[in-house]
Design a protein around this motif. Structure first.
Motif, PDB file in Angstrom:
ATOM      1  N   ASP A   1      -7.117   4.103   6.327  1.00  0.00           N
ATOM      2  CA  ASP A   1      -5.970   3.552   5.433  1.00  0.00           C
ATOM      3  C   ASP A   1      -5.610   4.669   4.573  1.00  0.00           C
ATOM      4  N   LEU A   2      -4.452   4.069   3.726  1.00  0.00           N
ATOM      5  CA  LEU A   2      -3.778   4.993   2.559  1.00  0.00           C
ATOM      6  C   LEU A   2      -3.411   3.982   1.566  1.00  0.00           C
ATOM      7  N   TYR A   3      -3.796   4.211   0.342  1.00  0.00           N
ATOM      8  CA  TYR A   3      -3.733   3.603  -0.806  1.00  0.00           C
ATOM      9  C   TYR A   3      -2.739   4.459  -1.737  1.00  0.00           C
ATOM     10  N   ALA A   4      -1.655   3.798  -2.438  1.00  0.00           N
ATOM     11  CA  ALA A   4      -1.200   4.516  -3.576  1.00  0.00           C
ATOM     12  C   ALA A   4      -1.086   3.739  -4.792  1.00  0.00           C
ATOM     13  N   PHE A   5      -1.456   3.946  -5.941  1.00  0.00           N
ATOM     14  CA  PHE A   5      -1.202   3.091  -6.903  1.00  0.00           C
ATOM     15  C   PHE A   5      -1.157   3.835  -8.397  1.00  0.00           C
ATOM     16  N   GLU A   6      -0.987   3.280  -9.583  1.00  0.00           N
ATOM     17  CA  GLU A   6      -0.712   3.733 -10.639  1.00  0.00           C
ATOM     18  C   GLU A   6      -2.169   4.134 -11.209  1.00  0.00           C
ATOM     19  N   GLY A   7      -2.241   5.356 -11.711  1.00  0.00           N
ATOM     20  CA  GLY A   7      -3.575   5.856 -12.249  1.00  0.00           C
ATOM     21  C   GLY A   7      -4.094   5.016 -13.601  1.00  0.00           C
ATOM     22  N   ALA A   8      -5.259   5.506 -14.068  1.00  0.00           N
ATOM     23  CA  ALA A   8      -5.448   4.909 -15.563  1.00  0.00           C
ATOM     24  C   ALA A   8      -4.407   5.530 -16.577  1.00  0.00           C
ATOM     25  N   ASN A   9      -4.012   6.586 -16.229  1.00  0.00           N
ATOM     26  CA  ASN A   9      -2.921   7.223 -17.071  1.00  0.00           C
ATOM     27  C   ASN A   9      -1.692   6.795 -16.378  1.00  0.00           C
ATOM     28  N   PRO A  10      -0.843   5.950 -16.806  1.00  0.00           N
ATOM     29  CA  PRO A  10       0.308   5.303 -16.259  1.00  0.00           C
ATOM     30  C   PRO A  10       1.360   6.513 -15.848  1.00  0.00           C
ATOM     31  N   ASN A  11       1.126   7.587 -15.953  1.00  0.00           N
ATOM     32  CA  ASN A  11       2.043   8.487 -16.000  1.00  0.00           C
ATOM     33  C   ASN A  11       1.681   9.447 -14.721  1.00  0.00           C
ATOM     34  N   ASN A  12       0.666   8.817 -13.847  1.00  0.00           N
ATOM     35  CA  ASN A  12      -0.059   9.456 -12.866  1.00  0.00           C
ATOM     36  C   ASN A  12       0.206   8.529 -11.581  1.00  0.00           C
ATOM     37  N   THR A  13       0.187   8.979 -10.527  1.00  0.00           N
ATOM     38  CA  THR A  13      -0.071   8.293  -9.204  1.00  0.00           C
ATOM     39  C   THR A  13      -1.175   8.728  -8.505  1.00  0.00           C
ATOM     40  N   VAL A  14      -2.055   7.792  -7.859  1.00  0.00           N
ATOM     41  CA  VAL A  14      -3.396   8.145  -7.052  1.00  0.00           C
ATOM     42  C   VAL A  14      -3.033   7.748  -5.744  1.00  0.00           C
ATOM     43  N   PHE A  15      -3.394   8.704  -5.030  1.00  0.00           N
ATOM     44  CA  PHE A  15      -3.380   8.609  -3.527  1.00  0.00           C
ATOM     45  C   PHE A  15      -4.767   8.551  -2.914  1.00  0.00           C
TER      46      PHE A  15
ATOM     47  N   ALA B   1       2.602   1.537  -3.892  1.00  0.00           N
ATOM     48  CA  ALA B   1       1.734   0.382  -4.437  1.00  0.00           C
ATOM     49  C   ALA B   1       1.565  -0.606  -3.475  1.00  0.00           C
ATOM     50  N   LEU B   2       1.611  -0.596  -2.218  1.00  0.00           N
ATOM     51  CA  LEU B   2       0.995  -1.486  -1.084  1.00  0.00           C
ATOM     52  C   LEU B   2       0.091  -0.783  -0.501  1.00  0.00           C
ATOM     53  N   ILE B   3      -0.727  -1.538   0.285  1.00  0.00           N
ATOM     54  CA  ILE B   3      -1.628  -0.941   1.086  1.00  0.00           C
ATOM     55  C   ILE B   3      -1.599  -1.573   2.580  1.00  0.00           C
ATOM     56  N   ALA B   4      -2.019  -0.591   3.477  1.00  0.00           N
ATOM     57  CA  ALA B   4      -2.063  -0.710   4.976  1.00  0.00           C
ATOM     58  C   ALA B   4      -3.371  -0.205   5.399  1.00  0.00           C
ATOM     59  N   ALA B   5      -3.862  -0.664   6.582  1.00  0.00           N
ATOM     60  CA  ALA B   5      -4.920  -0.037   7.348  1.00  0.00           C
ATOM     61  C   ALA B   5      -4.948  -0.054   8.737  1.00  0.00           C
ATOM     62  N   ASP B   6      -5.569   0.840   9.279  1.00  0.00           N
ATOM     63  CA  ASP B   6      -5.544   0.788  10.751  1.00  0.00           C
ATOM     64  C   ASP B   6      -6.817   0.706  11.500  1.00  0.00           C
ATOM     65  N   HIS B   7      -7.907   1.500  11.044  1.00  0.00           N
ATOM     66  CA  HIS B   7      -9.227   1.133  11.566  1.00  0.00           C
ATOM     67  C   HIS B   7      -9.328   1.124  13.034  1.00  0.00           C
ATOM     68  N   ALA B   8      -9.170   2.082  13.542  1.00  0.00           N
ATOM     69  CA  ALA B   8      -9.672   2.153  15.326  1.00  0.00           C
ATOM     70  C   ALA B   8      -8.515   1.228  15.872  1.00  0.00           C
TER      71      ALA B   8
END
Length: 223
Positions: free
Chosen positions: A39-53, A18-25
């Motif tokens: 970058d990589l993002y990980a967060f709760e989906g619209a369905n709270p039982n899912n995780t979006v990467f 659920a945090l965000i980090a970035a590299d960009h060259a």
């Protein structure tokens, strides 16, 4: 058990859930290459039982770019379920002839810098790689997939950042700042996974009472 060739680490970025980090060259070994992670993002989906990467590679692409995913580069999302910073599960994505193929989440036979693909993994999926403005998605085993060129979602006032670091901005950052990534594109992979497929969690190290897992992204080039 069927496996593919060995892949060796090419790029790396890590975050906590659920945090965000970035590299960009910024990674010297892969800057400007097809293994350069943005970058990589990980967060709760619209369905709270899912995780979006959401994983991005090949940043700072100009609109209209014909950049393509590299068939010799494996994108691997790592998941640590017990807080020891060693991957317990992996999700892998590899392109072939306009299709992105996905394997996992599954437990790897070995951990570390080298990877193989277990083509017999329980959870497998594929999606046509989107081009232009279209967005092709697919779903298998309750997992949703997307891969294609998209505008970079990361907001960063890089010019002001350099001024702050260089001591030329005594008042710090502007509010609002300027998004220096506005209008640039990345190659993006999006996977939405039921939490029941992602294994265990552990208490947040800061003692917040929240259960978490660690996740990080690697780009590995075929050897």
């Amino acid at each position: 058990m069927k496996k593919t060739s060995l892949f060796i680490l090419g790029g790396f970025i890590a975050i906590a859930l659920a945090l965000i980090a970035a590299d960009h060259a910024e990674a010297p070994g892969v800057i400007g290459s097809t293994a350069d992670i943005t970058d990589l993002y990980a967060f709760e989906g619209a369905n709270p039982n899912n995780t979006v990467f959401v994983a991005g590679v090949q940043g700072l692409l100009i609109p209209g770019s014909t950049a393509q995913f590299d068939e010799n580069v494996l994108i691997e999302i790592n998941i640590d379920n017990d807080g020891d910073l060693v991957e317990d599960l992996i999700i892998q994505a590899i392109p072939r002839d306009g299709i992105m193929y996905f394997f996992g989440p599954y437990a790897p036979d070995a951990t570390g810098l080298n990877s193989t693909i277990n083509e017999d993994a329980l959870y497998r999926g594929e999606v046509a790689i989107s081009t232009g403005a279209n967005a092709t998605t697919s779903n298998a085993n309750g997992i949703s997939y997307f891969a294609g060129l998209r505008e970079d979602p990361f907001f960063f006032d890089f010019t002001q950042f350099n001024a702050v670091v260089g001591g030329m901005a005594p008042n710090g950052f502007n509010n609002p700042g300027n998004d220096d990534f506005d209008g640039t594109n990345i190659l993006s992979i999006v996977i939405e996974v039921p939490n029941t497929f992602l294994g265990d969690t552990f208490p947040h190290p800061a003692g917040t009472g929240v259960q978490v897992f660690n996740t990080w992204l690697e780009a590995k080039r075929q050897q």
